[in-house]
Design an enzyme around this catalytic site. Sequence first.
Site, PDB file in Angstrom:
ATOM      1  CG  HIS A  39      -0.389  -0.175   2.516  1.00 38.55           C
ATOM      2  ND1 HIS A  39      -1.117  -0.084   3.674  1.00 38.55           N
ATOM      3  CD2 HIS A  39       0.888  -0.438   2.906  1.00 38.55           C
ATOM      4  CE1 HIS A  39      -0.319  -0.285   4.714  1.00 38.55           C
ATOM      5  NE2 HIS A  39       0.891  -0.506   4.280  1.00 38.55           N
ATOM      6  CG  HIS A  40       3.648   2.082   2.572  1.00 40.08           C
ATOM      7  ND1 HIS A  40       2.767   2.917   3.220  1.00 40.08           N
ATOM      8  CD2 HIS A  40       3.949   1.096   3.458  1.00 40.08           C
ATOM      9  CE1 HIS A  40       2.559   2.445   4.456  1.00 40.08           C
ATOM     10  NE2 HIS A  40       3.260   1.345   4.612  1.00 40.08           N
ATOM     11  CB  ALA A  41       3.883   1.208  -4.469  1.00 48.00           C
ATOM     12  CG  HIS A  43      -2.111   6.613   6.027  1.00 45.15           C
ATOM     13  ND1 HIS A  43      -1.680   7.652   5.241  1.00 45.15           N
ATOM     14  CD2 HIS A  43      -3.441   6.464   5.772  1.00 45.15           C
ATOM     15  CE1 HIS A  43      -2.710   8.132   4.550  1.00 45.15           C
ATOM     16  NE2 HIS A  43      -3.786   7.428   4.856  1.00 45.15           N
ATOM     17  CG  ASP A  75       1.484   6.150   2.094  1.00 45.85           C
ATOM     18  OD1 ASP A  75       1.369   4.923   1.894  1.00 45.85           O
ATOM     19  OD2 ASP A  75       2.596   6.731   2.119  1.00 45.85           O
TER      20      ASP A  75
END
Length: 386
Positions: A135-137, A174, A176
Amino acid sequence: MSNVRTALIFSPLFGSYSYGDEHPFKLQRYHLARELMEAYGLLQLPGMEIRDCRPVTDELVLSFHEPDYIARLKEFSASQEARADFRFGLGDADCPVFQGLYDCAALGAGATFEAARLVEEEGFQIAFNLAGGWHHAHPAKAAGFSYLNDAVLAINWLVARGRRVVYLDIDAHHGDGVQEAFYDSDRVLTISLHESGIYFFPGTGFEDEVGLGAGKGYSVNVPLLAHTDDALYMKAFDEVAYPLIAAYDPDIIVTQLGVDTFRTDPLTRLEITTHSYSYIMRKLKAFKIPWVALGGGGYDLLNTARAWTIAWAEMNGVKLDPHLPGAFIKTIKPLGYPHRSLLDAMHWSEEHERNLALDAVERSIAKIKETVFPGILDGYGTITGA
Ligand SMILES: [Zn+2]
């Protein structure tokens, strides 16, 4: 036993790559989770299938990521030398460059796409890709162990087919990259419960990040203080995530089921156990909305194995013996894991810290009820059940 059709996406190639011996992310986690599922007999259930997958296509990758970044990823992936390009977030301690890096990321994203495709096109009620949840890419930047944002790619595909999607992220960090992708869209409601970004990676995910333009009111964040425990976590889920999902009533739910929220995780300070994790899986299943489930963080391998086994059992309506199967105990003992139980006892954090965490979660919930609830609840009718 339920009669829904479920799929577990599993490639024999998962785990054939390595971020390096010193990196906390161990691809061995997928095999350990699968062994535990196997030991419980969860890989031969009526209605379930194990499906292989292919690497995600360039076309889908480019629906979110920038061509320059992807070209650089592929170039580094093919090289045997140590390389770095910090413009693209590549080559630091979090996102190391290793041979086959692109193949590894593309396979994980392809598995998430396959999960979405099975639910959308083949009538599966639930499909679970343990090797997803990156989920951070960002469009042109790797971050937080993530190179390709598999959830965004799969959701882009679903939205292009006219679907409305809820993305729920229960990882300790998070979500993000996913929030950013859909920040101006009302076709995707993103909800993230995570440890507060005040002193914690990635430093975002506050209540006032609610979306922009048409997407205003469709990004929801519950930042939690360190020491948030089972009861507080369930409160955040019950009072924010549950009613919003029910009211938005999406065609498909995509969940990132990170396990780094657990109190025994070495990288985070939340104090969750299998108790609240199981509770949330039960509530998600009860929605009976087609469900694409993804793995995520979790840096204690036994936690990921136990939590994802619990999730998969819940998805298939199977009750598990709380004692770990003997064969599995034999496998993990030489690895240094003394565990004998699948489940943890429900956990309360220390009183003073707990009071601070309780105040914070109550303030967050009140703020979200003021800013986000009116739009979604009034727009989509009233909530039934709780
Ligand atoms: Zn995480």
